[in-house]
Scaffold this motif. Structure first.
Motif, PDB file in Angstrom:
ATOM      1  N   ILE A  40      -1.347   1.057   6.530  1.00 46.96           N
ATOM      2  CA  ILE A  40      -2.718   1.089   6.007  1.00 46.96           C
ATOM      3  C   ILE A  40      -3.291  -0.324   6.026  1.00 46.96           C
ATOM      4  O   ILE A  40      -2.757  -1.228   5.392  1.00 46.96           O
ATOM      5  N   LEU A  41      -4.382  -0.498   6.762  1.00 45.64           N
ATOM      6  CA  LEU A  41      -5.118  -1.759   6.782  1.00 45.64           C
ATOM      7  C   LEU A  41      -6.400  -1.542   5.990  1.00 45.64           C
ATOM      8  O   LEU A  41      -7.307  -0.850   6.455  1.00 45.64           O
ATOM      9  N   PRO A  42      -6.475  -2.091   4.788  1.00 43.00           N
ATOM     10  CA  PRO A  42      -7.623  -1.815   3.916  1.00 43.00           C
ATOM     11  C   PRO A  42      -8.974  -2.139   4.558  1.00 43.00           C
ATOM     12  O   PRO A  42      -9.147  -3.188   5.182  1.00 43.00           O
ATOM     13  N   ARG A  43      -9.877  -1.176   4.397  1.00 44.65           N
ATOM     14  CA  ARG A  43     -11.280  -1.310   4.799  1.00 44.65           C
ATOM     15  C   ARG A  43     -11.468  -1.615   6.284  1.00 44.65           C
ATOM     16  O   ARG A  43     -12.481  -2.184   6.694  1.00 44.65           O
ATOM     17  N   ARG A  44     -10.525  -1.204   7.092  1.00 43.60           N
ATOM     18  CA  ARG A  44     -10.642  -1.358   8.538  1.00 43.60           C
ATOM     19  C   ARG A  44     -10.460   0.011   9.178  1.00 43.60           C
ATOM     20  O   ARG A  44      -9.539   0.755   8.848  1.00 43.60           O
ATOM     21  N   VAL A  45     -11.346   0.345  10.112  1.00 44.37           N
ATOM     22  CA  VAL A  45     -11.318   1.668  10.734  1.00 44.37           C
ATOM     23  C   VAL A  45      -9.973   1.941  11.383  1.00 44.37           C
ATOM     24  O   VAL A  45      -9.426   3.045  11.276  1.00 44.37           O
ATOM     25  N   GLU A  46      -9.403   0.925  12.053  1.00 46.08           N
ATOM     26  CA  GLU A  46      -8.112   1.128  12.723  1.00 46.08           C
ATOM     27  C   GLU A  46      -6.966   1.313  11.736  1.00 46.08           C
ATOM     28  O   GLU A  46      -5.854   1.680  12.131  1.00 46.08           O
ATOM     29  N   GLY A  47      -7.237   1.085  10.462  1.00 42.20           N
ATOM     30  CA  GLY A  47      -6.203   1.293   9.454  1.00 42.20           C
ATOM     31  C   GLY A  47      -6.256   2.635   8.778  1.00 42.20           C
ATOM     32  O   GLY A  47      -5.410   2.951   7.936  1.00 42.20           O
ATOM     33  N   LEU A  48      -7.230   3.470   9.157  1.00 46.23           N
ATOM     34  CA  LEU A  48      -7.363   4.779   8.513  1.00 46.23           C
ATOM     35  C   LEU A  48      -6.192   5.699   8.811  1.00 46.23           C
ATOM     36  O   LEU A  48      -5.791   6.489   7.959  1.00 46.23           O
ATOM     37  N   ASP A  49      -5.636   5.606  10.034  1.00 43.48           N
ATOM     38  CA  ASP A  49      -4.504   6.488  10.343  1.00 43.48           C
ATOM     39  C   ASP A  49      -3.283   6.153   9.493  1.00 43.48           C
ATOM     40  O   ASP A  49      -2.372   6.961   9.347  1.00 43.48           O
ATOM     41  N   GLY A  50      -3.280   4.955   8.908  1.00 40.43           N
ATOM     42  CA  GLY A  50      -2.188   4.594   8.015  1.00 40.43           C
ATOM     43  C   GLY A  50      -2.127   5.444   6.766  1.00 40.43           C
ATOM     44  O   GLY A  50      -1.068   5.550   6.139  1.00 40.43           O
ATOM     45  N   GLY A  54       1.412   5.708   7.068  1.00 37.72           N
ATOM     46  CA  GLY A  54       1.959   4.593   6.310  1.00 37.72           C
ATOM     47  C   GLY A  54       3.088   4.954   5.355  1.00 37.72           C
ATOM     48  O   GLY A  54       4.091   4.231   5.277  1.00 37.72           O
ATOM     49  N   PRO A  55       2.981   6.074   4.617  1.00 35.55           N
ATOM     50  CA  PRO A  55       4.063   6.423   3.690  1.00 35.55           C
ATOM     51  C   PRO A  55       5.404   6.698   4.363  1.00 35.55           C
ATOM     52  O   PRO A  55       6.445   6.658   3.700  1.00 35.55           O
ATOM     53  N   LEU A  56       5.391   6.983   5.653  1.00 38.17           N
ATOM     54  CA  LEU A  56       6.646   7.266   6.365  1.00 38.17           C
ATOM     55  C   LEU A  56       7.359   5.993   6.814  1.00 38.17           C
ATOM     56  O   LEU A  56       8.505   6.061   7.272  1.00 38.17           O
ATOM     57  N   GLY A 114       3.775   5.378  -3.351  1.00 39.68           N
ATOM     58  CA  GLY A 114       2.600   6.008  -3.941  1.00 39.68           C
ATOM     59  C   GLY A 114       2.811   7.492  -4.159  1.00 39.68           C
ATOM     60  O   GLY A 114       2.389   8.053  -5.177  1.00 39.68           O
ATOM     61  N   VAL A 115       3.479   8.139  -3.216  1.00 43.58           N
ATOM     62  CA  VAL A 115       3.803   9.561  -3.359  1.00 43.58           C
ATOM     63  C   VAL A 115       4.820   9.758  -4.479  1.00 43.58           C
ATOM     64  O   VAL A 115       4.717  10.713  -5.266  1.00 43.58           O
ATOM     65  N   VAL A 116       5.786   8.865  -4.575  1.00 42.34           N
ATOM     66  CA  VAL A 116       6.776   8.930  -5.653  1.00 42.34           C
ATOM     67  C   VAL A 116       6.073   8.866  -7.012  1.00 42.34           C
ATOM     68  O   VAL A 116       6.382   9.643  -7.924  1.00 42.34           O
TER      69      VAL A 116
END
Length: 203
Positions: A40-50, A54-56, A114-116
């Motif tokens: 996850i790259l905060p506030r960046r479109v390319e980070g949305l797939d995170g 990201g949790p994996l 975060g899921v935990v």
């Protein structure tokens, strides 16, 4: 029925833990660049797939080890209510944590903590909304054992994404609220009378 539910809960929770370990080794072979590409790259479109991937991923074996046992324990206890309910809690925690990090995070974030936190918060909150004494007692035991985790929702540790923890926990509480309303309505939209037996979801 209970034994079958417990076996299913164990298999699914161990399966999720195995998945994040497989992803860790795959990422290790792929190289460190994969963390930036799928984290996850905060506030960046390319980070949305995170938000989804990201949790994996995990930054190191200690990071992964720290998440594995509570993930299995909390997943198992949540799954005892049924797979469908577990999926609601998992999705709510996963998405709330990811969106919270993307909107308010401070840097590249990976890991399933975060899921935990979402699963933990759900297990703590569901007894309150369901007015279920057994769930309240279980929540109390979990608080005694894992209560120190709650410090993770505060910005007290450098390099730890408290945003993931805070918003993941919020997702877990949201799931407890939504599922408690569904439980009160019961099958076919019927409202459950006070004191009646709890509705059980099939696996």
């Amino acid at each position: 029925m209970l034994a079958k539910r417990a076996r299913t809960a164990l298999y699914v929770s161990l399966g999720l833990a195995a998945l994040i370990w497989v992803c860790y080794f795959l990422a290790m072979f792929a190289g460190p660049a994969v963390l930036r590409e799928l984290g996850i790259l905060p506030r960046r479109v390319e980070g949305l797939d995170g938000i989804l991937f990201g949790p994996l991923l995990h930054a190191g074996v200690n990071h992964l080890l720290g998440n594995t046992l509570p993930l299995v324990v909390f997943s198992f206890l949540t799954l005892l209510e049924g797979v469908r309910r577990y999926l609601v809690v998992l999705a709510s925690s996963w998405l709330a944590s990811g969106l919270g990090v993307w909107l308010f995070g401070g840097g590249l974030t990976v890991g399933i903590s975060g899921v935990v936190f979402g699963l933990f918060a759900y297990l703590m909150a569901r007894g309150i909304y369901n007015r279920d004494i057994v769930q309240l007692l279980l929540g109390g035991v979990l608080f005694l054992v894992y209560g120190s985790l709650l410090w993770g929702v505060l910005p007290v540790s450098i390099g730890v994404s408290w945003q993931a923890h805070l918003f993941g926990a919020a997702g877990g509480v949201l799931a407890a609220v939504l599922l408690s309303r569904q439980r009160l309505r019961g099958p076919g939209g019927r409202t459950r009378k006070s004191g009646s037996s709890r509705w059980e979801d099939p696996l």
